[in-house]
Design an enzyme around this catalytic site. Structure first.
Site, mmCIF file in Angstrom:
data_model
loop_
_atom_site.group_PDB
_atom_site.id
_atom_site.type_symbol
_atom_site.label_atom_id
_atom_site.label_comp_id
_atom_site.label_asym_id
_atom_site.label_seq_id
_atom_site.Cartn_x
_atom_site.Cartn_y
_atom_site.Cartn_z
ATOM 1 N N GLN A 264 -28.063 44.110 -60.047
ATOM 2 C CA GLN A 264 -28.723 45.279 -60.629
ATOM 3 C C GLN A 264 -30.214 45.305 -60.306
ATOM 4 O O GLN A 264 -30.825 46.367 -60.239
ATOM 5 C CB GLN A 264 -28.523 45.310 -62.139
ATOM 6 C CG GLN A 264 -27.129 45.740 -62.566
ATOM 7 C CD GLN A 264 -26.738 47.096 -62.022
ATOM 8 O OE1 GLN A 264 -25.912 47.204 -61.118
ATOM 9 N NE2 GLN A 264 -27.311 48.146 -62.558
ATOM 10 N N HIS A 267 -32.107 47.659 -57.756
ATOM 11 C CA HIS A 267 -32.412 49.074 -57.949
ATOM 12 C C HIS A 267 -33.904 49.372 -58.039
ATOM 13 O O HIS A 267 -34.366 50.392 -57.544
ATOM 14 C CB HIS A 267 -31.734 49.579 -59.227
ATOM 15 C CG HIS A 267 -30.257 49.788 -59.090
ATOM 16 N ND1 HIS A 267 -29.713 50.780 -58.320
ATOM 17 C CD2 HIS A 267 -29.210 49.122 -59.633
ATOM 18 C CE1 HIS A 267 -28.392 50.721 -58.398
ATOM 19 N NE2 HIS A 267 -28.055 49.731 -59.184
ATOM 20 N N GLU A 332 -27.644 48.163 -71.266
ATOM 21 C CA GLU A 332 -26.921 49.206 -70.543
ATOM 22 C C GLU A 332 -25.607 48.649 -69.998
ATOM 23 O O GLU A 332 -24.539 49.240 -70.174
ATOM 24 C CB GLU A 332 -27.795 49.730 -69.404
ATOM 25 C CG GLU A 332 -27.115 50.770 -68.542
ATOM 26 C CD GLU A 332 -27.902 51.067 -67.275
ATOM 27 O OE1 GLU A 332 -27.655 52.119 -66.674
ATOM 28 O OE2 GLU A 332 -28.745 50.239 -66.857
ATOM 29 N N ASP A 366 -20.881 50.633 -61.103
ATOM 30 C CA ASP A 366 -21.818 51.504 -60.387
ATOM 31 C C ASP A 366 -21.095 52.475 -59.463
ATOM 32 O O ASP A 366 -21.588 53.587 -59.217
ATOM 33 C CB ASP A 366 -22.792 50.657 -59.567
ATOM 34 C CG ASP A 366 -23.949 50.108 -60.394
ATOM 35 O OD1 ASP A 366 -24.042 50.458 -61.583
ATOM 36 O OD2 ASP A 366 -24.747 49.331 -59.847
ATOM 37 N N HIS A 425 -25.166 83.098 -102.387
ATOM 38 C CA HIS A 425 -23.969 82.399 -101.931
ATOM 39 C C HIS A 425 -22.793 82.713 -102.860
ATOM 40 O O HIS A 425 -21.687 83.030 -102.416
ATOM 41 C CB HIS A 425 -24.208 80.884 -101.906
ATOM 42 C CG HIS A 425 -25.017 80.406 -100.740
ATOM 43 N ND1 HIS A 425 -26.286 80.835 -100.492
ATOM 44 C CD2 HIS A 425 -24.710 79.509 -99.756
ATOM 45 C CE1 HIS A 425 -26.754 80.232 -99.405
ATOM 46 N NE2 HIS A 425 -25.810 79.424 -98.935
#
Length: 449
Positions: A264, A267, A332, A366, A425
């Site tokens: 990861q 990225h 995540e 991914d 009401h």
């Protein structure tokens, strides 16, 4: 010569369970502050000046001085025709897997009767959705699949893709090919916060959308938050700079742990990669293997920056402690590499997606696992989930009362209306009861004639 090792932080939480996630690394706060300031400026400018501001920011950030945003259909078709057949096959296989998952996740309408009243929920697709597809340091055709496919499953009328152009004005050709493959209605060559602004406010060239979804860097994530706070559009979640956490015990293969930590981190230099383990031996074994795996990769410099900045190995007392750390951090992506991986996964309460077992690396998620890769970051998985089919739909409650059902509930309305000081009401119900009574009387008179 030994490969250069990233300076992974070593955080020892053994014996301390007071604040399990407080000391774990996140991207620097000043990065997010700068993003907020810059994004506010971009949004205000696009709101006021429209396409002219979009053009100015596109020239500044992407190096292209064009003024026409929509990519012609012929260019999309050419991109699809021109991709390698093996890549097209991979995209089609991934699309089928993602589509199947999101079809299963599509919310079901329901209807029922209770206390004489009929009621239920139906789900209406959104009319127009903008999806953001990153195209900066790397191109992400997988994001096209993860956003357009569930929108199509939901039945959205129009799906508009926004992705950055290159200096020649052409977006990444693989992204264009993926957009053509999955049937995006339009592709706009706009990136960054200016793309989010154009989709949210609308311009002469860009129709305003109902919702903006998709991952992006800190600026894109912040832009989505700001336009949502203004009540302009809906958003999926804070899908910002990616992050991964691994829970592993002494049964884990240290090299496979190392590969998951660095995958990861490719990225972005702000990626967070964390190993949480009760095994000091595993922690010791992973560090040199991370260095070995990084060496020789084209992404080496970016990896070293990310791992040295937001990489960590966290020592905990046991797996119960590891789960508490994960829940507090709310990652995540959460990989579980333990003996009873499914059992551990079932106890986790906060994560975007859990990758269960050694054969399920985050890289699958991914690209092609099925669940969406647009996931909450920055700890927001504590209260929200990843992009789903129902993100592209609006649940609409409906209810229909009969005469008897209204009569049954009238005392409740009278009591609560009086308690809340809202006589109108009560009047709205009593007037209907009176009308019902008049209608019954008229029917009785007519029947006697």
């Amino acid at each position: 010569m030994k490969p250069e090792a990233p300076s992974l932080q070593r955080i020892d939480l053994r014996g301390d369970r007071r604040h399990p996630g407080a000391d774990l690394p996140r991207p620097p706060a000043d990065t997010m502050r700068r993003a907020r300031e810059t994004v506010a400026e971009v949004l205000a400018s696009v709101h006021e000046h429209g396409d002219r501001a979009v053009a100015e920011y596109t020239a500044r950030f992407d190096g292209w001085d064009g003024t026409e945003w929509e990519v012609p259909q012929a260019e999309l078709d050419a991109a699809l025709a021109g991709i390698d057949p093996s890549l097209r096959e991979a995209l089609e296989t991934a699309r089928e897997q993602v589509q199947w998952f999101h079809e299963q996740a599509k919310p079901r309408d329901w209807a029922g009767t209770h206390a004489g009243a009929e009621m239920g929920v139906r789900h209406a697709p959104l009319k127009r959705v903008g999806v953001y597809v990153p195209g900066g340091r790397a191109a992400y055709p997988s994001t096209v699949l993860m956003t357009v496919v569930p929108a199509r499953v939901a039945g959205v009328d129009e799906v508009v893709v926004a992705t950055p152009p290159g200096p020649d004005g052409r977006p990444n050709q693989t992204i264009l090919a993926a957009a053509a493959l999955v049937g995006a209605d339009k592709v706009l060559r706009i990136g960054g916060a200016q793309a989010v602004a154009a989709l949210a406010y609308g311009t002469d060239q860009v129709a305003k959308v109902d919702k903006v979804v998709g991952p992006g860097n800190a600026f894109v994530a912040e832009a989505k938050l700001q336009v949502a706070a203004q009540g302009l559009v809906g958003i999926d979640a804070m899908a910002g700079v990616t992050e991964v956490m691994l829970i592993a015990d002494d049964s884990a293969d240290p090299r496979l742990v190392a590969t998951s930590l660095i995958a990861q981190a490719e990225h972005d230099p702000l990626v967070t990669s964390i190993l949480v383990t009760p095994s000091a031996a595993l922690a010791d074994a992973v560090v040199p293997l991370v260095a070995e795996e990084v060496e020789g990769l084209a992404s080496r410099d970016r990896l070293l920056e990310a791992l040295s900045g937001q990489g960590a190995i966290v020592l905990v007392d046991d797996l119960d402690h590891a789960i508490a750390v994960a829940d507090d951090f709310a990652p995540e992506h959460l990989e579980i590499q333990t003996r009873d991986a499914r059992g551990v996964a079932d106890r986790v309460r906060a994560a975007g997606t859990i990758f269960v077992g050694v054969q399920t690396p985050t890289a699958l998620g991914d690209y092609c696992a099925g669940p969406n890769h647009t996931l909450p970051t920055g700890g927001t998985a504590r209260f929200t989930g990843g992009l789903r089919t129902d993100d592209f739909m609006v649940p609409i409650n409906w209810v229909e009362f009969s005469d008897d059902a209204l009569t049954h509930m009238a005392p409740v309305v009278r009591a609560l209306g009086a308690a809340e000081g809202l006589p109108a009401h009560v009047r709205s119900v009593d007037a209907r009861l009176a009308a019902m009574e008049r209608a019954r009387d008229a029917a009785a008179v007519s029947a006697r004639r």
